[in-house]
Design an enzyme around this catalytic site. Structure first.
Site, PDB file in Angstrom:
ATOM      1  N   PRO A   2       0.843  -1.201   0.000  1.00  0.00           N
ATOM      2  CG  PRO A   2      -0.582  -1.482   1.805  1.00  0.00           C
ATOM      3  CD  PRO A   2       0.677  -2.000   1.207  1.00  0.00           C
ATOM      4  CD  GLU A   3       2.832   3.077  -4.368  1.00  0.00           C
ATOM      5  OE1 GLU A   3       2.959   4.273  -4.663  1.00  0.00           O
ATOM      6  OE2 GLU A   3       3.186   2.143  -5.103  1.00  0.00           O
ATOM      7  CE  LYS A  55       5.342   3.383   0.752  1.00  0.00           C
ATOM      8  NZ  LYS A  55       6.179   2.293   0.228  1.00  0.00           N
ATOM      9  CB  CYS A 241       5.486   2.869 -24.718  1.00  0.00           C
ATOM     10  SG  CYS A 241       5.255   4.567 -24.154  1.00  0.00           S
ATOM     11  CB  CYS A 244       6.853   6.020 -28.075  1.00  0.00           C
ATOM     12  SG  CYS A 244       7.711   4.782 -27.076  1.00  0.00           S
ATOM     13  CB  CYS A 263       8.747   3.949 -22.042  1.00  0.00           C
ATOM     14  SG  CYS A 263       8.969   4.124 -23.830  1.00  0.00           S
ATOM     15  CB  CYS A 266       8.702   7.850 -23.223  1.00  0.00           C
ATOM     16  SG  CYS A 266       7.497   7.550 -24.519  1.00  0.00           S
TER      17      CYS A 266
HETATM   18 ZN   LIG Z   1       7.331   5.323 -24.789  1.00  0.00          ZN
END
Ligand SMILES: [Zn+2]
Length: 268
Positions: A2-3, A55, A241, A244, A263, A266
């Site tokens: 959990p964040e 947290k 992605c 892209c 990615c 990117c």
């Molecule tokens: Zn990308």
């Protein structure tokens, strides 16, 4: 794991049940608590505040006592009307705090401890936390000071995940933030400008707040198909992605070897 958004959401649910009141009933049904006598030690004390910090959740009681919770990978909090069926097996409940017809239940720990107020101030896990990414008055300067005081040779993805730099962030939001900022998580922190790293943090803060309001339901990329992941890179290894078409990559990073997703086209 959990964040911060999930943790703040849980605290927001617990607060109206307990804050400002003496619980009518407080139990620690799990055998691990043995003779720890929380019921006695907390009897008659009002909950002064329910706080989420990074947290961590803190239930602050009158008279210098605080319950400290950290869910790690396995724990959870729930709030229920009395008599409702719980989402987890009652045998997994570590703490039940009831007021009137509502109860807050902590399941599966794994960190659930009763400590004095002064100990919470000196506890290293709490005292060393960086600024909370979800705080309304998030302090960018303090965050940058922490980051720049850290090992400049660390990959930025690894450094962002360190709760001493930025409290409340986890692997999902770290990965998504680096993507949204076009930042390669493997770039050494020394080679990342303040503006670039702030781009990543500024990209995720509103998304985390939105997730918090929606009970931890994450919406970043609006999926085109039902059941499609709402995320750009997290757990999308080998998929194209969404921007892209390059294939998303994943690899363990840092001392804890947490998987980072990115990615390769990117993010530079
Ligand atoms: Zn990308």
């Amino acid at each position: 794991m959990p964040e911060g958004d999930t943790i703040h959401y849980a605290a927001n649910r617990i607060r109206p049940v307990l804050a400002g009141h003496v619980p009518d009933e407080l139990r620690t049904p799990h055998p691990r608590f043995g003779r720890s006598r929380w019921e006695e030690r907390l009897a008659g004390r009002a909950v002064e505040a329910v706080e989420a910090i990074g947290k961590h959740i803190l239930l602050r009681f009158e008279g210098d006592l605080t319950i400290h919770s950290h869910l790690r990978m396995t724990g959870s909090w729930g709030t229920y009307a009395k008599g409702d069926r719980w989402r987890r097996n009652p045998r997994r409940a570590w703490l039940v705090a009831r007021r009137g017809d509502e109860e807050a239940v902590q399941f599966d720990g794994p960190v659930l401890e009763l400590m004095t107020e002064s100990r919470t101030r000196f506890d290293r896990r709490l005292a060393l936390l960086g600024p909370d990414v979800l705080a309304e008055d998030f302090d960018e300067g303090r965050f940058l000071a922490r980051l720049r005081g850290d090992d400049a040779g660390r990959g930025i993805g690894d450094a962002l995940l360190d709760q001493r730099n930025l409290a409340g962030i986890g692997n999902v939001w770290k990965s998504e933030g680096c993507f949204l900022a076009g930042l390669d998580p493997w770039r050494r922190t020394a080679q990342v400008s303040d503006a670039e790293v702030l781009d990543a943090v500024r990209a995720i803060r509103p998304l985390m707040r939105m997730s918090l309001e929606r009970g931890g339901r994450i919406v970043t990329y609006e999926p085109s198909r039902r059941g499609d992941s709402p995320l750009w890179v997290f757990e999308r290894t080998g998929l194209p992605c969404r921007r892209c078409g390059a294939l998303i990559r994943a690899r363990g990073q840092g001392d804890d070897n947490r998987t980072t997703y990115w990615c390769p086209r990117c993010q530079t």
